[in-house]
Structure formats: structure tokens, C-alpha cells
Enzyme design. Structure first.
Site, mmCIF file in Angstrom:
data_model
loop_
_atom_site.group_PDB
_atom_site.id
_atom_site.type_symbol
_atom_site.label_atom_id
_atom_site.label_comp_id
_atom_site.label_asym_id
_atom_site.label_seq_id
_atom_site.Cartn_x
_atom_site.Cartn_y
_atom_site.Cartn_z
ATOM 1 N N TYR A 144 -14.688 -35.307 10.929
ATOM 2 C CA TYR A 144 -15.678 -35.492 9.866
ATOM 3 C C TYR A 144 -17.074 -35.327 10.451
ATOM 4 O O TYR A 144 -17.397 -35.904 11.491
ATOM 5 C CB TYR A 144 -15.543 -36.883 9.237
ATOM 6 C CG TYR A 144 -16.535 -37.118 8.111
ATOM 7 C CD1 TYR A 144 -16.414 -36.438 6.904
ATOM 8 C CD2 TYR A 144 -17.587 -38.020 8.265
ATOM 9 C CE1 TYR A 144 -17.326 -36.646 5.873
ATOM 10 C CE2 TYR A 144 -18.493 -38.234 7.238
ATOM 11 C CZ TYR A 144 -18.366 -37.547 6.045
ATOM 12 O OH TYR A 144 -19.270 -37.757 5.032
ATOM 13 N N ASP A 239 -20.826 -33.669 18.159
ATOM 14 C CA ASP A 239 -21.237 -34.575 17.087
ATOM 15 C C ASP A 239 -21.036 -36.013 17.551
ATOM 16 O O ASP A 239 -19.946 -36.573 17.482
ATOM 17 C CB ASP A 239 -20.431 -34.290 15.816
ATOM 18 C CG ASP A 239 -20.864 -35.196 14.660
ATOM 19 O OD1 ASP A 239 -21.689 -36.108 14.885
ATOM 20 O OD2 ASP A 239 -20.365 -34.986 13.538
ATOM 21 N N LYS A 267 -26.345 -43.090 12.913
ATOM 22 C CA LYS A 267 -25.833 -44.455 12.972
ATOM 23 C C LYS A 267 -26.663 -45.366 13.896
ATOM 24 O O LYS A 267 -27.685 -45.864 13.463
ATOM 25 C CB LYS A 267 -24.341 -44.435 13.333
ATOM 26 C CG LYS A 267 -23.565 -43.665 12.241
ATOM 27 C CD LYS A 267 -22.091 -43.905 12.183
ATOM 28 C CE LYS A 267 -21.553 -43.345 10.870
ATOM 29 N NZ LYS A 267 -20.673 -42.189 10.988
HETATM 30 C C1 LIG Z 1 -20.845 -40.913 10.023
HETATM 31 C C2 LIG Z 1 -20.697 -39.572 10.620
HETATM 32 C C3 LIG Z 1 -21.413 -38.455 10.137
HETATM 33 C C4 LIG Z 1 -22.258 -38.515 8.897
HETATM 34 O O1 LIG Z 1 -23.322 -39.382 8.996
HETATM 35 P P1 LIG Z 1 -24.005 -39.957 7.648
HETATM 36 O O2 LIG Z 1 -25.146 -40.773 8.142
HETATM 37 O O3 LIG Z 1 -22.931 -40.748 6.963
HETATM 38 O O4 LIG Z 1 -24.428 -38.788 6.848
HETATM 39 C C5 LIG Z 1 -21.309 -37.258 10.818
HETATM 40 N N1 LIG Z 1 -20.521 -37.142 11.914
HETATM 41 C C6 LIG Z 1 -19.817 -38.180 12.395
HETATM 42 C C7 LIG Z 1 -18.987 -37.983 13.622
HETATM 43 C C8 LIG Z 1 -19.856 -39.417 11.758
HETATM 44 O O5 LIG Z 1 -19.116 -40.431 12.227
#
Ligand SMILES: *Cc1c(COP(=O)(O)O)cnc(C)c1O
Length: 427
Positions: A144, A239, A267
Site C-alpha cells: 500500500y 516507501d 506518519k
Molecule cells: C500510511 C501509508 C501511506 C499513505 O499515507 P497517508 O498519510 O495515509 O496518505 C503510504 N505508504 C505507506 C507504506 C503507508 O503505510
């Protein structure tokens, strides 16, 4: 079962907000329940709408590594708010944040602040496409990377929970620019590069998978990611929205010696306020407007409150022994899970990197999405409901990672142990 006040709020919310929630993972669909509405939170404790206290292992799905309402973060936000909450003009704090990021994650020579992880991955991918002049991107099945159209292809927990591997509303032509491969599969990666290597702009991957449950990376696969992208002129985008400052100060790339071209953060660097960042090598980031031709902008990017909360959070994580402490706490939760599952004869496999972990309801390790989805979902749902009843707030999907904060203390673990014991017995 949620409490009567949450039930009332949920009914009211469902009339004006789709599904009663502003993000689908909050809806408890995977466990067949209704969400607990939250009144407030302090340290490791979440207070539900009716005043019930829960030990929190969601941590806002990752950001709250210090615990909730950490006093220094609260006062940093208050001090910032008194000076104005947004200017639409640059500030010194944004420079400090970019410098801090570069110090912690040296591969991010330059970075751009945005307002969410989704925006960070969108920015990174546009830059990768602009830099390489290519259109295709490769991602992992079950990985994701936020809510962008071309990233909602085989996207892990939130989508899988709804029984939809992909989202409606994404034009086929756009989904067609995304190629998918299984996580941890070096052979599949080599194959796709052999077939389409000249068209691939970038591979984006989670260095520790978190959105199909916690899955550590296989070193052979990590090496293949680097050599395949390099050999075919594609960029490697790490990511670290979830893993950045979570699994180590320098993120998963410091832990596994990954050398990406670009990195996404989010985050934790917002300390609970909306922030994301993308960055990488100078020559790549020089493609971003206004110095380069790749456009990307945001009214609230680098917002003073969010940067203040993020900087204070990162500052706290610089204290000696912090990550050792998180490792110990993670180990403690893992031990409790294994002890009580074992005693109740429930087959689980706990996978953990530092303070992020998943208890998969299956007796064998999980290396990719296929294996993650082969878990006992009904058993998980019963376990989750019993945990709530005993005051533990665990992620409401079998495909999510749980998070432990520095504020989780002996009291929290004692309560957690009792809840695990009762919940495994109820499975
Ligand atoms: C949470 C997350 C996202 C998206 O971040 P948001 O602040 O929810 O848009 C993208 N990549 C990873 C790996 C994530 O855990």
C-alpha cells in the site's frame, strides 16, 4: 461489541459520512463489528466515547511513536499555533526539517514536504516519471502506497478488507501503467524487468511490508531490487511512510543497508499532524518545480504546526536508548502473544521488526500477500472482539501491523497480558 454511545454516534455518522468513517480501515468491517468512537487519548491509553479505557496498539496507524498527547509535542504545537497556523511562505523550521531528514536518511539529499503519505508517493512517482521519461511503475501485490489511482492496484489491507483488490473509479488506462509482482520474489522482479525494463520508470516498495501485516524483506530480493532497477535505468523508491523513524532512526534503509534513489516519509515525521515528505538524490530532486519541469505544490505544505509537532517528535527519538527501548517493548508484546496463544493451543505466527508487529493466525511464516491472506479470519475476528472487551484496542484487520509506543509501560503490558489470555481462550 462497541459501547452504546459509539453505536449511537456510528448511526448518526453513517447518515452524513460514507460508512460513518473518514478512512475505510477505521470501520471494523474486517472483524464484523462497529467502530469505537474516541473521546481522547493519553500515552498508551485511548478513551472511548463512553469513557472506557483501552491500551492502544493502533497508534493512529503509525504516527504516535511517543504515545498520545506527549507533553513536549503538545506544547510545541501550542507555541507554533500562537505564531500563526499557516503563511503560504517559507519558514526556517522547514529547513531544519529537511536537514534533520537528510541527517537521519542520507539518501534524501533534498526533500519536499507535503501533507500526507499519499501526496509523498504521488510526488515521488511523478518525479521518477519526469526524470526517466518513462510511464510504467512496479509495485508489490499487497503493498500500500496511499490512495492515488495508479497505486490502488492490488493494494493490501484497506482494499482487501472490502473484498476488492482494486478500486472502482480508476480508469483502466491508468491502472495499466502499474505492474505488480509478489513481495519478496526476486525471480518475478527479474522477469518483469526482462520483459518491460525499458518502459519502467520506478519500483516503489515497502522496505518492511506493513499493509499486509508485518513482513520483513528477504535480503536476496532487496539486492535484486537494486540491481534490476540500476541495470534498466529505473529508479528505486523506498516507501518508508510507515517504517521511517519507526524501525530505526534512519528507517528500514539503515537497518537493511538499502540504497534507494528516492524515499517517501509520513506518519511519524508529522507527530500526529498531517505531513509527508519525498526526497532523494540531488540530481533527481532538481527536477521538481520551480527549479525543474515536474510540477508539485500544496497550500499547506510545510505547515508550521505540523512541522513543529514533527520536529519535536524526531527530537525525542534522538535520545540515547530509544530504539533499544522500543525493541524491548516489542519483544515483550511478542512474548505475551506467543505465550498465551501457545497456552490456548491457537496456531499463530508473530512477525515483528522493532515496535511494529503482526500476529498472523496461521502456523507458518508469511512472506507475501498470498500467504498473508491464507489466515484464519474468523478466529482473528473473535480474538479482536474479545480484546476490546478486555480493554485492548488492536488493529481491526488481520492484514495490519500493530504499533507499540515509548509510552507503553509495565501497567499497559500487564493489562495487555490479561487481555491476550482471555482473548486466545475465546478463539
Ligand atoms: C500510511 C501509508 C501511506 C499513505 O499515507 P497517508 O498519510 O495515509 O496518505 C503510504 N505508504 C505507506 C507504506 C503507508 O503505510
Amino acid at each position: 461489541m462497541s459501547d452504546p454511545i459509539s453505536q449511537e454516534l456510528f448511526a448518526r455518522a453513517s447518515k452524513v459520512i460514507p460508512g460513518g468513517v473518514n478512512s475505510p480501515v477505521r470501520a471494523f468491517r474486517a472483524v464484523g463489528g462497529e467502530p469505537i468512537f474516541v473521546k481522547e487519548a493519553h500515552g498508551p491509553v485511548l478513551v472511548g466515547a463512553d469513557g472506557t479505557e483501552y491500551i492502544d496498539y493502533v497508534g493512529s496507524w503509525g504516527p504516535m511513536i511517543l504515545g498520545h498527547a506527549q507533553p513536549d509535542v503538545v506544547s510545541a504545537i501550542q507555541r507554533a499555533a500562537e505564531k500563526g497556523s499557516s503563511y503560504g511562505a517559507p519558514t526556517e523550521s522547514e529547513i531544519v526539517m529537511a536537514e534533520r531528514i537528510r541527517d537521519a536518511v542520507p539518501s534524501m539529499e533534498m526533500s519536499r514536504l507535503v501533507s500526507s503519505g499519499t501526496e509523498a508517493t504521488m510526488g515521488a512517482i511523478r518525479v521518477a516519471r519526469g526524470f526517466t521519461g518513462r510511464d510504467l511503475i512496479v509495485k508489490c501485490i499487497g503493498g500500500y502506497h496511499g490512495g492515488a489511482d495508479y497505486l490502488l492496484v492490488k493494494g493490501g489491507s484497506g482494499l482487501a478488507t472490502l473484498g476488492e483488490p482494486d478500486s472502482a473509479g480508476v480508469p483502466a488506462a491508468i491502472a495499466g501503467t502499474t505492474l505488480v509482482v509478489p513481495y519478496n520474489d526476486a525471480y518475478a522482479l527479474e522477469k518483469i524487468f526482462t520483459e518491460r525494463g525499458k518502459e519502467i520508470a520506478a519500483v516503489i516498495f515497502e522496505p518492511v511490508a506493513g499493509n499486509m501485516g508485518c513482513i520483513p524483506p528477504d535480503p536476496v530480493w532487496l539486492a535484486a531490487l537494486r540491481t534490476q532497477t540500476q541495470n534498466h535505468g529505473a529508479l528505486l523508491i523506498c516507501d518508508e511512510v510507515m517504517t521511517g523513524f519507526r524501525v530505526a532512526w534512519g528507517g528500514a534503509q539503515s537497518l537493511y543497508d538499502i540504497r534507494p534513489d528516492m524515499t517517501c516519509l509520513g506518519k511519524i515525521i508529522g507527530g500526529g499532524l498531517p505531513v509527508g515528505a519525498y526526497g532523494g538524490k540531488r540530481e533527481i530532486m532538481q527536477k521538481v518545480a520551480p527549479v525543474g519541469p515536474v510540477y508539485q505544490a500544496g497550500t499547506l505544505s510545510g505547515n508550521p504546526l505540523a512541522v513543529a509537532a514533527g520536529l519535536e517528535t524526531i527530537e525525542q527519538l534522538l535520545r540515547p536508548g530509544v530504539y533499544e527501548d522500543l525493541e524491548r517493548k516489542g519483544d515483550q508484546v511478542q512474548a505475551l502473544l506467543e505465550q498465551h496463544a501457545g497456552a490456548a493451543g491457537v496456531p499463530i505466527t508473530v512477525q515483528r521488526v522493532g515496535s511494529m508487529l503482526t500476529a498472523f493466525f496461521r502456523g507458518k511464516p508469511v512472506r507475501n500477500w498470498d500467504e498473508a491472506s491464507d489466515t484464519d479470519r474468523e478466529a482473528f475476528a473473535r480474538w479482536h472482539a474479545a480484546l476490546l472487551e478486555h480493554g485492548v484496542y488492536w488493529p481491526c484487520s488481520p492484514f495490519e501491523a500493530a504499533f507499540i509506543s515509548l509510552s507503553h509501560d509495565a501497567d499497559a503490558f500487564e493489562k495487555t497480558g490479561r487481555a491476550f489470555k482471555a482473548a486466545f481462550a475465546a478463539v
